[in-house]
Write a protein that holds these residues in place. Structure first.
Motif, mmCIF file in Angstrom:
data_model
loop_
_atom_site.group_PDB
_atom_site.id
_atom_site.type_symbol
_atom_site.label_atom_id
_atom_site.label_comp_id
_atom_site.label_asym_id
_atom_site.label_seq_id
_atom_site.Cartn_x
_atom_site.Cartn_y
_atom_site.Cartn_z
ATOM 1 N N UNK A 251 55.008 88.666 59.201
ATOM 2 C CA UNK A 251 55.948 88.018 60.271
ATOM 3 C C UNK A 251 56.802 87.111 59.648
ATOM 4 N N UNK A 252 56.291 86.109 58.825
ATOM 5 C CA UNK A 252 56.905 84.982 58.495
ATOM 6 C C UNK A 252 58.136 85.409 57.548
ATOM 7 N N UNK A 253 57.862 86.464 56.739
ATOM 8 C CA UNK A 253 58.676 86.881 55.660
ATOM 9 C C UNK A 253 59.979 87.668 56.403
ATOM 10 N N UNK A 254 59.521 88.321 57.366
ATOM 11 C CA UNK A 254 60.704 89.230 58.132
ATOM 12 C C UNK A 254 61.371 88.570 59.306
ATOM 13 N N UNK A 255 60.939 87.426 59.658
ATOM 14 C CA UNK A 255 61.582 86.480 60.681
ATOM 15 C C UNK A 255 63.122 86.663 60.681
ATOM 16 N N UNK A 256 63.605 86.077 59.485
ATOM 17 C CA UNK A 256 65.001 85.872 59.409
ATOM 18 C C UNK A 256 65.675 87.215 59.714
ATOM 19 N N UNK A 257 65.030 88.349 59.052
ATOM 20 C CA UNK A 257 65.664 89.632 59.037
ATOM 21 C C UNK A 257 65.647 90.194 60.395
ATOM 22 N N UNK A 258 64.688 89.803 61.255
ATOM 23 C CA UNK A 258 64.716 90.307 62.554
ATOM 24 C C UNK A 258 65.826 89.598 63.519
ATOM 25 N N UNK A 259 65.743 88.083 62.867
ATOM 26 C CA UNK A 259 66.711 87.212 63.921
ATOM 27 C C UNK A 259 68.410 87.782 63.502
ATOM 28 N N UNK A 260 68.616 88.200 62.265
ATOM 29 C CA UNK A 260 69.671 88.765 61.737
ATOM 30 C C UNK A 260 70.303 90.008 62.521
ATOM 31 N N UNK A 261 69.160 90.727 62.639
ATOM 32 C CA UNK A 261 69.396 92.272 63.352
ATOM 33 C C UNK A 261 69.946 91.931 64.876
#
Length: 188
Positions: free
Chosen positions: A70-80
């Motif tokens: 979750x920590x690593x993908x947080x930026x990607x989820x926000x970008x999406x």
């Protein structure tokens, strides 16, 4: 959320999650993830476990693989979310805020969403392996512990809307949810 002009929540810091300063700021306050334990709806911590941790009788929660992902993908989820939200918005790292009157009430939103010149909502980014407990995409049907967290943040920040963007790992898809403030929940 409020009808009258009130003092805004106060930013007390911008620390990396899990850093000593971040832990110090939370030690004597109640954060969004902790309110679900107090309400008895957290799958991760009981009210008694939270009490023991707050008084220093036990250590903090151990980080598991899902939390790390979750920590690593947080930026990607926000970008999406930003790429697909259909509105002109700017995302800003959340920081650590306290309520203007109840300084024991703390918020660490993942992002703040700004519209033309002002803070308009909260964005929480989540990683879930399964979609169990989540309603249809576009709804407000989220697990109760995330609902409590979002409404806590809305109360601290005096905002009306929280967005939740989720990456469902098993299904390989994103989901989008919108939570609105609720006076009764805030009073609870």
């Amino acid at each position: 959320m409020s009808d009258s002009a009130e003092v805004e929540s106060r930013l007390i810091g911008q620390w990396p999650t899990g850093s000593p300063s971040w832990h110090d700021a939370r030690a004597s306050r109640i954060g969004g993830s902790e309110i679900s334990a107090i309400l008895g709806v957290s799958p991760y911590e009981s009210p008694f476990g939270l009490w023991l941790r707050k008084r220093g009788s036990i250590g903090g929660q151990e980080v598991n693989d899902q939390m790390t992902v979750g920590t690593y993908v947080e930026d990607a989820v926000c970008r999406w979310w930003l790429d697909t939200c259909g509105a002109s918005a700017t995302l800003v790292d959340g920081g650590t805020y306290v309520h203007p009157e109840r300084t024991w009430q703390l918020a660490n939103p993942d992002r703040l969403v700004y519209g033309p010149g002002r803070k308009v909502s909260v964005l929480e980014a989540k990683f879930q392996i399964f979609a169990d407990g989540w309603g249809p995409d576009g709804s407000d049907e989220v697990p109760p512990y995330y609902l409590a967290q979002c409404r806590w943040y809305l109360d601290v920040l005096d905002l009306d809307v929280a967005h939740v963007a989720v990456l469902f790992g098993q299904e390989g898809r994103f989901g989008r949810y919108t939570i609105r403030s609720d006076r009764e929940d805030a009073e609870l």
